[in-house]
Write a protein that holds these residues in place. Structure first.
Motif, short mmCIF file in Angstrom:
data_model
loop_
_atom_site.label_atom_id
_atom_site.label_comp_id
_atom_site.label_asym_id
_atom_site.label_seq_id
_atom_site.Cartn_x
_atom_site.Cartn_y
_atom_site.Cartn_z
N ASP A 32 0.81 -1.21 0.00
CA ASP A 32 0.00 0.00 0.00
C ASP A 32 0.85 1.27 0.00
N GLN A 33 1.86 1.34 0.88
CA GLN A 33 2.68 2.55 1.02
C GLN A 33 4.04 2.44 0.35
N LEU A 34 4.39 1.26 -0.16
CA LEU A 34 5.71 1.11 -0.78
C LEU A 34 5.89 2.03 -1.98
N PRO A 35 4.91 2.18 -2.88
CA PRO A 35 5.10 3.12 -4.00
C PRO A 35 5.39 4.54 -3.53
N THR A 36 4.76 4.95 -2.44
CA THR A 36 5.01 6.29 -1.90
C THR A 36 6.46 6.42 -1.45
N LEU A 37 6.96 5.40 -0.75
CA LEU A 37 8.34 5.43 -0.29
C LEU A 37 9.31 5.45 -1.46
N LEU A 38 9.08 4.61 -2.46
CA LEU A 38 10.00 4.55 -3.61
C LEU A 38 9.95 5.84 -4.42
N ALA A 39 8.76 6.42 -4.56
CA ALA A 39 8.66 7.68 -5.29
C ALA A 39 9.37 8.81 -4.55
N SER A 40 9.26 8.80 -3.23
CA SER A 40 9.96 9.82 -2.43
C SER A 40 11.46 9.69 -2.59
N ALA A 41 11.97 8.45 -2.58
CA ALA A 41 13.41 8.22 -2.76
C ALA A 41 13.86 8.65 -4.15
N ALA A 42 13.05 8.38 -5.16
CA ALA A 42 13.39 8.76 -6.54
C ALA A 42 13.49 10.27 -6.67
N ARG A 43 12.56 11.00 -6.05
CA ARG A 43 12.60 12.47 -6.11
C ARG A 43 13.79 13.01 -5.33
#
Length: 240
Positions: A32-43
């Motif tokens: 559920d929250q993994l895409p949010t974490l990965l997107a934050s790291a990418a930015r």
């Protein structure tokens, strides 16, 4: 019991009394929250997807493992870091993740610990150090980080060895940084913890310029792929 100084990835005092704005680590494992974490790291690092995953894991696994590793090394008191008892929040302006624990988190201790006779429901007594390390491994790795690793694999093509190498180096760095306050030798402590987690083959300790042990990784966190490449100390990649 496990209060900390103000560290960038750990909630002060570790325990979270008000969960507003926090989510349990189970929301990373269920996707559920993994895409949010990965997107934050990418930015944050302007990283490609696989590098963002590697760096997000590196940060998350370091801060999550820290209370268990230092709790065992310093006092033979191990908070059992099951995903359901670990909370996190993500803040674009601060560290990638902030880790805290629910007040109900279980702490494992040895029979000679004063907490063993406290009667507290959050305390579990185990017979010996082998059992204590077994619970550390089961709660941190088997019930938390390994399931998270599997979820990451379903979303990003990245090797298990790469990710577990960051866990091994993170535990080793943590012990070396706190060595002056811990009993025993850093090498013995690191070896025992990494053996318990089955990741001892992913790093080695080598003498640094001052003769003190430093971490030599056998895998890479992929920071060298960033737009502004970074070669971390102890990386298996050597700069020209």
């Amino acid at each position: 019991m496990f209060g900390t100084d103000d560290l960038p990835g750990l909630h002060p005092g570790l325990l979270v009394s008000n969960e507003t704005g926090w989510v349990p680590a189970t929301t990373l494992i269920d996707g559920d929250q993994l895409p949010t974490l990965l997107a934050s790291a990418a930015r944050r690092w302007q990283a490609k997807r696989h590098a963002a995953a590697a760096l997000a894991w590196k940060a998350y696994s370091y801060w999550v493992a820290l209370p268990a590793a230092l709790g065992w090394a310093a006092a033979r008191r191990v908070p059992l870091l099951r995903a359901s008892d670990v909370l996190l929040r993500m803040d674009e302006a601060g560290p990638l993740v902030d880790i805290g624990l629910r007040p109900s988190v279980t702490v494992a201790v040895l029979p000679n610990d004063p907490l063993a006779v406290s009667g507290l429901p959050e305390v579990v007594v185990v017979p010996d150090d082998a059992a204590l390390l077994g619970l550390l491994r089961a709660s941190l790795l088997d019930e938390h980080l390994n399931p998270l690793l599997d979820t990451i694999h379903r979303q990003v093509k990245i090797g298990q060895r790469t990710l577990l190498g960051s866990l091994a180096s993170g535990v080793a760095y943590a012990i070396l940084q706190a060595a002056d306050t811990l009993p025993g030798t850093p090498a013995e402590t690191i070896g025992t913890l990494l053996d318990a987690l089955d990741v001892a083959d992913l790093i080695e300790l080598v003498p640094g310029a001052d003769g003190e042990p430093t971490v030599q990784r056998k895998t890479c966190c992929l920071a060298f792929t960033l737009p502004e490449p970074k070669i971390c100390p102890g990386c298996c990649i050597r700069p020209n």
